[in-house]
Design an enzyme around this catalytic site. Structure first.
Site, PDB file in Angstrom:
ATOM      1  CG  HIS A 267      -2.062   0.831   1.272  1.00 26.05           C
ATOM      2  ND1 HIS A 267      -2.436   1.645   0.247  1.00 26.05           N
ATOM      3  CD2 HIS A 267      -2.954   1.107   2.281  1.00 26.05           C
ATOM      4  CE1 HIS A 267      -3.501   2.367   0.598  1.00 26.05           C
ATOM      5  NE2 HIS A 267      -3.818   2.057   1.841  1.00 26.05           N
ATOM      6  CG  HIS A 306      -4.180   0.687  -8.305  1.00 25.31           C
ATOM      7  ND1 HIS A 306      -5.526   0.591  -8.054  1.00 25.31           N
ATOM      8  CD2 HIS A 306      -3.665   1.505  -7.363  1.00 25.31           C
ATOM      9  CE1 HIS A 306      -5.816   1.351  -7.011  1.00 25.31           C
ATOM     10  NE2 HIS A 306      -4.710   1.913  -6.561  1.00 25.31           N
ATOM     11  CG  ASP A 362       2.911   4.511  -3.768  1.00 25.37           C
ATOM     12  OD1 ASP A 362       2.844   5.599  -3.187  1.00 25.37           O
ATOM     13  OD2 ASP A 362       2.167   3.552  -3.504  1.00 25.37           O
TER      14      ASP A 362
END
Ligand code: CMC
Length: 427
Positions: A267, A306, A362
């Site tokens: 995450h 994702h 990210d």
């Protein structure tokens, strides 16, 4: 006239059931009537990791993962990142509408009023070792806040809930900055309420001897990054906040559960993992060997893939633009070259194409944070700073939702049947 039902034939019994369909969804509880014998429990659904289960109705964030669309309360993320402030976005997420001038003044003023933390929290922080991970410290101190505000347990009163939400918005930057300074052994810099939300946080983080020369481009870049992270519907940490909050615990404890979930490398911790991965690769010439390792199942390409996006993450697109602006100020992060090349090779590779794996939020954010002067292990704290408005809006929505109860999934028991206790001498 369409018949909005699903007809299910139970081939075990030959019986048929009509189950209502609304919003392309059936209610799992409607399956409970499907039984073979009267004393059966009834049919359940099995959905590890909630791959296809809606656990709530939500009016906060819309994602279309196939088309790469993200909207907060209907506003495209691109417009908010271009034109809104982080506190406007936080208000929007919580209240459903963008604030007018008066509303924004009140919201900003309320937050400014609550930026200080009890000085006992400083002693609490002092208990952590010098090398404690910033996320471990953050989840500890945010959880500890619940002991300072026992009034937060009163969840019935909306005004009281508002104060607790304001406290969390106001105190997180202070605590995040204190955590940063603890890691460096620096004295804490207290909030300056003449500065705006971002300016105050940056000052508390980087000021030395009360001196800090702010860079407006970097501050706006940080603000955009926080906006991009502000909410992402029912992700792991938000689900944690909702699930823990559904027990009726105070919001500080529920949010600290969210921070714990965010800490994980799959995450929010992925931004830290991306930098470690780029360090491990070290040079562009090593990329093909690294990709081959990933494809053979040895590790993952961090910052890629994702659960919801099956196309380019819209946040990653915007972050790439922010990166250009930041590197113009700070000079190029040498790892950017490796990241860009890694992305290029991965996007042309059959393995990643077939699985629809694209860069996520990210992938590039860590490079920016590093250029801004944050250490790698601190990156996820910045994600938490950004995600706070989303967690709070979702927590509030959950509490107001009459359909919600304490979260309590079912299981399929796979253990032993009843058996008699065996005394130790006979085992
Ligand atoms: N690198 C290599 N292979 C991958 C990756 C990756 N990053 N992500 C997924 N796969 C493969 C996976 O091995 C599987 O292959 P196969 O079908 O052959 O078994 C397939 O793609 C589907 O993966 P999954 O694990 O079933 O997908 P998921 O929806 O459960 O996982 C994810 C989503 C984000 C956890 C995963 O893509 C991942 O681990 N990515 C790396 C960590 C990361 O960047 N996380 C940040 C997510 S975005 C921001 C946030 O949530 O904080």
């Amino acid at each position: 006239m369409p018949n909005d039902t699903l007809t299910i034939t139970d081939n075990r019994t030959g019986r048929q059931y009509d189950v209502p369909v609304s919003d392309d969804t059936i209610r799992a509880m409607d399956l409970r009537q499907i039984k073979v014998k009267d004393d059966d429990f009834g049919l359940m659904t099995y959905d590890p990791a909630f791959m296809n289960t809606a656990a709530c109705r939500s009016a906060i964030t819309f994602i279309d993962g196939e088309r790469g669309i993200l909207r907060y309360r209907g506003y495209p993320i691109e417009e908010l990142a271009d034109r809104a402030s982080f506190l406007e976005v936080a208000y929007l997420l919580a209240e459903g509408e963008l604030p007018n001038g008066e509303q924004l003044d009140k919201w900003t003023g309320d937050i400014r009023y609550h930026t200080y933390v009890h000085t006992n929290l400083i002693k609490f922080l002092g208990g952590f070792r010098y090398d404690a991970h910033p996320m471990g410290m953050l989840l500890g101190v945010v959880g500890a806040l619940s002991t300072f505000y026992p009034d937060a347990k009163d969840l019935q009163n909306p005004e009281n809930r508002y104060i607790q939400r304001v406290r969390l918005m106001a105190k997180l930057p202070t605590l995040a900055a204190f955590v940063f300074r603890h890691s460096r052994g620096l004295p804490y810099e207290f909030p300056r309420n003449d500065l705006d939300y971002i300016g105050n946080y940056v000052n508390m983080t980087f000021s030395i001897g009360g001196q800090h020369r702010p860079n407006p481009v970097l501050q706006r870049a940080l603000e955009i990054l926080l906006i991009l992270h502000a909410d992402h519907e029912q992700n792991c940490s938000t689900s944690a906040v909702r699930a823990v909050g559904s027990s009726g615990v105070d919001p500080f404890s529920a949010i600290s559960a969210g921070i714990a979930a965010l800490y994980g490398p799959l995450h929010g911790g992925a931004n830290e993992a991306v930098l470690r991965m780029l360090d491990e690769i070290g040079d562009k010439k090593n990329i093909p060997a690294f990709i081959a390792k990933v494809k053979s199942g040895e590790g993952r390409l961090m910052g890629f893939g994702h659960r919801v996006y099956k196309s380019y993450d819209p946040r990653a697109k915007l972050i790439k633009r922010v990166a250009d602006e930041v590197f113009e100020q700070t000079g190029l992060n040498p790892k950017l070259e490796i990241a860009v090349e890694l992305e290029r090779i991965a996007l042309e590779d059959e393995y990643f194409i077939k699985r629809k794996l694209y860069p996520n939020v990210d992938f590039y954010s860590g490079l920016i944070y590093q250029a801004m002067g944050y250490p790698t292990e601190y990156f996820t704290v910045l994600f938490a700073l950004g995600r706070m408005p989303g967690w709070l809006a979702q927590w509030e929505e959950m509490l107001q939702d009459k359909e919600q109860k304490i979260a309590r999934p079912r299981q399929i028991y796979t253990g032993a049947d009843q058996r008699a206790f065996v005394p130790i001498e006979s085992r």
